[in-house]
Design a protein around this motif. Structure first.
Motif, PDB file in Angstrom:
ATOM      1  N   GLU A 182      33.739  25.893 -32.420  1.00  0.00           N
ATOM      2  CA  GLU A 182      33.303  25.368 -33.711  1.00  0.00           C
ATOM      3  C   GLU A 182      34.389  24.470 -34.298  1.00  0.00           C
ATOM      4  N   ALA A 183      33.967  23.318 -34.837  1.00  0.00           N
ATOM      5  CA  ALA A 183      34.871  22.389 -35.507  1.00  0.00           C
ATOM      6  C   ALA A 183      34.369  22.191 -36.927  1.00  0.00           C
ATOM      7  N   LYS A 184      35.210  22.492 -37.908  1.00  0.00           N
ATOM      8  CA  LYS A 184      34.807  22.390 -39.305  1.00  0.00           C
ATOM      9  C   LYS A 184      35.532  21.249 -39.999  1.00  0.00           C
ATOM     10  N   GLY A 185      34.799  20.555 -40.861  1.00  0.00           N
ATOM     11  CA  GLY A 185      35.333  19.466 -41.657  1.00  0.00           C
ATOM     12  C   GLY A 185      34.305  19.117 -42.693  1.00  0.00           C
ATOM     13  N   LYS A 186      34.004  17.818 -42.862  1.00  0.00           N
ATOM     14  CA  LYS A 186      32.908  17.420 -43.736  1.00  0.00           C
ATOM     15  C   LYS A 186      31.579  17.937 -43.185  1.00  0.00           C
ATOM     16  N   ALA A 187      31.535  18.078 -41.898  1.00  0.00           N
ATOM     17  CA  ALA A 187      30.371  18.656 -41.222  1.00  0.00           C
ATOM     18  C   ALA A 187      30.865  19.756 -40.284  1.00  0.00           C
ATOM     19  N   THR A 188      29.963  20.648 -39.905  1.00  0.00           N
ATOM     20  CA  THR A 188      30.312  21.725 -38.983  1.00  0.00           C
ATOM     21  C   THR A 188      29.614  21.488 -37.647  1.00  0.00           C
ATOM     22  N   TRP A 189      30.433  21.329 -36.613  1.00  0.00           N
ATOM     23  CA  TRP A 189      29.911  21.155 -35.262  1.00  0.00           C
ATOM     24  C   TRP A 189      30.077  22.461 -34.502  1.00  0.00           C
ATOM     25  N   LYS A 190      29.053  22.821 -33.780  1.00  0.00           N
ATOM     26  CA  LYS A 190      29.144  23.988 -32.895  1.00  0.00           C
ATOM     27  C   LYS A 190      28.876  23.506 -31.467  1.00  0.00           C
ATOM     28  N   LEU A 191      29.784  23.847 -30.576  1.00  0.00           N
ATOM     29  CA  LEU A 191      29.697  23.444 -29.179  1.00  0.00           C
ATOM     30  C   LEU A 191      29.606  24.685 -28.307  1.00  0.00           C
ATOM     31  N   VAL A 192      28.595  24.701 -27.430  1.00  0.00           N
ATOM     32  CA  VAL A 192      28.421  25.819 -26.505  1.00  0.00           C
ATOM     33  C   VAL A 192      28.485  25.280 -25.080  1.00  0.00           C
ATOM     34  N   LEU A 193      29.437  25.778 -24.311  1.00  0.00           N
ATOM     35  CA  LEU A 193      29.552  25.429 -22.895  1.00  0.00           C
ATOM     36  C   LEU A 193      29.015  26.594 -22.071  1.00  0.00           C
ATOM     37  N   LEU A 194      27.944  26.334 -21.333  1.00  0.00           N
ATOM     38  CA  LEU A 194      27.265  27.387 -20.575  1.00  0.00           C
ATOM     39  C   LEU A 194      27.776  27.432 -19.138  1.00  0.00           C
ATOM     40  N   ALA A 195      27.644  28.598 -18.522  1.00  0.00           N
ATOM     41  CA  ALA A 195      28.141  28.790 -17.159  1.00  0.00           C
ATOM     42  C   ALA A 195      27.404  27.935 -16.138  1.00  0.00           C
ATOM     43  N   ASN A 196      26.188  27.483 -16.465  1.00  0.00           N
ATOM     44  CA  ASN A 196      25.416  26.648 -15.526  1.00  0.00           C
ATOM     45  C   ASN A 196      25.768  25.175 -15.618  1.00  0.00           C
ATOM     46  N   GLY A 197      26.815  24.838 -16.401  1.00  0.00           N
ATOM     47  CA  GLY A 197      27.240  23.454 -16.505  1.00  0.00           C
ATOM     48  C   GLY A 197      26.562  22.671 -17.609  1.00  0.00           C
ATOM     49  N   MET A 198      25.719  23.331 -18.377  1.00  0.00           N
ATOM     50  CA  MET A 198      25.051  22.665 -19.493  1.00  0.00           C
ATOM     51  C   MET A 198      25.857  22.868 -20.776  1.00  0.00           C
ATOM     52  N   ALA A 199      25.707  21.887 -21.696  1.00  0.00           N
ATOM     53  CA  ALA A 199      26.405  21.957 -22.981  1.00  0.00           C
ATOM     54  C   ALA A 199      25.414  21.755 -24.116  1.00  0.00           C
ATOM     55  N   GLU A 200      25.609  22.484 -25.201  1.00  0.00           N
ATOM     56  CA  GLU A 200      24.768  22.352 -26.386  1.00  0.00           C
ATOM     57  C   GLU A 200      25.665  22.041 -27.578  1.00  0.00           C
ATOM     58  N   ASN A 201      25.282  21.038 -28.359  1.00  0.00           N
ATOM     59  CA  ASN A 201      26.072  20.611 -29.509  1.00  0.00           C
ATOM     60  C   ASN A 201      25.187  20.613 -30.745  1.00  0.00           C
ATOM     61  N   THR A 202      25.592  21.309 -31.794  1.00  0.00           N
ATOM     62  CA  THR A 202      24.789  21.435 -33.009  1.00  0.00           C
ATOM     63  C   THR A 202      25.591  20.957 -34.216  1.00  0.00           C
ATOM     64  N   LEU A 203      24.943  20.177 -35.077  1.00  0.00           N
ATOM     65  CA  LEU A 203      25.571  19.690 -36.303  1.00  0.00           C
ATOM     66  C   LEU A 203      24.924  20.363 -37.506  1.00  0.00           C
ATOM     67  N   ASN A 204      25.743  21.083 -38.285  1.00  0.00           N
ATOM     68  CA  ASN A 204      25.255  21.770 -39.483  1.00  0.00           C
ATOM     69  C   ASN A 204      24.017  22.619 -39.203  1.00  0.00           C
ATOM     70  N   ASN A 205      24.020  23.233 -38.023  1.00  0.00           N
ATOM     71  CA  ASN A 205      22.928  24.136 -37.619  1.00  0.00           C
ATOM     72  C   ASN A 205      21.567  23.446 -37.538  1.00  0.00           C
ATOM     73  N   LYS A 206      21.546  22.124 -37.478  1.00  0.00           N
ATOM     74  CA  LYS A 206      20.266  21.414 -37.443  1.00  0.00           C
ATOM     75  C   LYS A 206      20.135  20.547 -36.190  1.00  0.00           C
ATOM     76  N   ARG A 207      21.024  19.619 -36.027  1.00  0.00           N
ATOM     77  CA  ARG A 207      20.907  18.676 -34.920  1.00  0.00           C
ATOM     78  C   ARG A 207      21.413  19.322 -33.631  1.00  0.00           C
ATOM     79  N   ARG A 208      20.635  19.231 -32.591  1.00  0.00           N
ATOM     80  CA  ARG A 208      21.006  19.870 -31.331  1.00  0.00           C
ATOM     81  C   ARG A 208      20.921  18.871 -30.192  1.00  0.00           C
ATOM     82  N   LEU A 209      22.047  18.628 -29.547  1.00  0.00           N
ATOM     83  CA  LEU A 209      22.117  17.746 -28.391  1.00  0.00           C
ATOM     84  C   LEU A 209      22.407  18.578 -27.153  1.00  0.00           C
ATOM     85  N   THR A 210      21.743  18.265 -26.076  1.00  0.00           N
ATOM     86  CA  THR A 210      21.956  18.992 -24.822  1.00  0.00           C
ATOM     87  C   THR A 210      22.457  18.026 -23.762  1.00  0.00           C
TER      88      THR A 210
END
Length: 266
Positions: A182-210
């Motif tokens: 998790e990276a906090k600032g003006k916005a909060t980013w959450k990054l999840v690195l999965l064991a299968n090589g996939m990554a999930e990125n969420t901005l303020n618990n709304k935007r989700r990039l895979t």
């Protein structure tokens, strides 16, 4: 000092032949020898890595007789005669004839185009290990011959490090970085690195990039859906620092004061 319970052995070609023998003859008094120091200490190893070594001279006498039976060949000189004639000696010098339930885990690499030591030598020890229910990992390297950088770099280097880590009970770098950040600032980013090589990125618990992620040296490359990358340095405490991005093929390094730190939260 050294921990005698954490010794690995590795070798290529003739060294691979000896490596496989060490994996399969731990405690075999006949092969312990009587020269050198510390003869009271065990010669057992934790695990072994065999690069394209011979493991069955009887088989080689049939599939590659010019290198096992003919006078002047390496095997002839080792055994004091052809493997087809010196059968007892050939078996004694072949790992395949020593396989037993207490043998050490083995990692094997062999090129499919090897004409010096045919790949059937590695296939033979793999079959023996599997039949005995032992741990073996065999990688046939497509198009490779007898030796070359391909065995020791890139994907095969990763395979070696993973094997060593598993035997030592130490996780690989890939296993270490799997988790949630998790990276906090003006916005909060959450990054999840999965064991299968996939990554999930969420901005303020709304935007989700895979996307996908991979390790390059001591950095994590995180690819998004647009084929752009974020490059994160792996910190000693396990956090990730976003130090650069690659957008449309162009790398853009962030000034140190603007580098985003992703704190590991689980």
């Amino acid at each position: 000092g050294y921990d005698p319970n954490k010794i690995f052995v590795a070798g290529a070609s003739a060294g691979g032949h000896l490596t496989a023998l060490m994996a399969t003859t731990c405690g075999r008094k006949l092969l312990e020898g009587s020269t050198g120091g510390n003869l009271d200490q065990s010669s057992s190893v934790l695990a072994a890595i065999d690069y394209y070594g011979a493991t069955d001279f009887i088989l080689r006498s049939k599939t590659q007789p010019s290198r096992a039976n003919e006078k002047g060949s390496v095997v002839y000189d080792l055994l004091g005669g052809g493997a087809h004639e010196k059968v007892a000696a050939a078996k004694l010098a072949s790992a395949c004839y020593h396989v037993s339930k207490d043998d050490r885990p083995l990692l094997v690499f062999h090129g499919t185009n090897d004409k010096t030591v045919l790949i059937d030598q590695s296939q033979a020890i793999e079959a023996k290990y599997k039949r005995a229910g032992l741990s073996i990992r065999f990688h046939a390297i497509q198009g490779a011959g007898h030796g070359g950088d391909v065995f020791y770099n890139g994907e095969n280097a990763k395979r070696l490090l993973k094997f060593l880590g598993e035997q030592m009970g130490t996780p690989t770098l890939e296993e270490k970085v799997v988790g949630t950040y998790e990276a906090k600032g003006k916005a909060t980013w959450k990054l999840v690195l999965l064991a299968n090589g996939m990554a999930e990125n969420t901005l303020n618990n709304k935007r989700r990039l895979t996307g996908k992620w991979k390790i390059v040296g001591q950095t994590v490359y995180i690819q998004d859906q647009d084929d752009d990358y974020g490059i994160c340095r792996i910190e000693p405490n396990g956090d990730l620092t976003l130090m650069a991005k690659i957008i449309d093929g162009v790398r853009r390094d962030a000034p140190k004061e603007r580098q985003k730190i992703f704190k590991r939260i689980k």
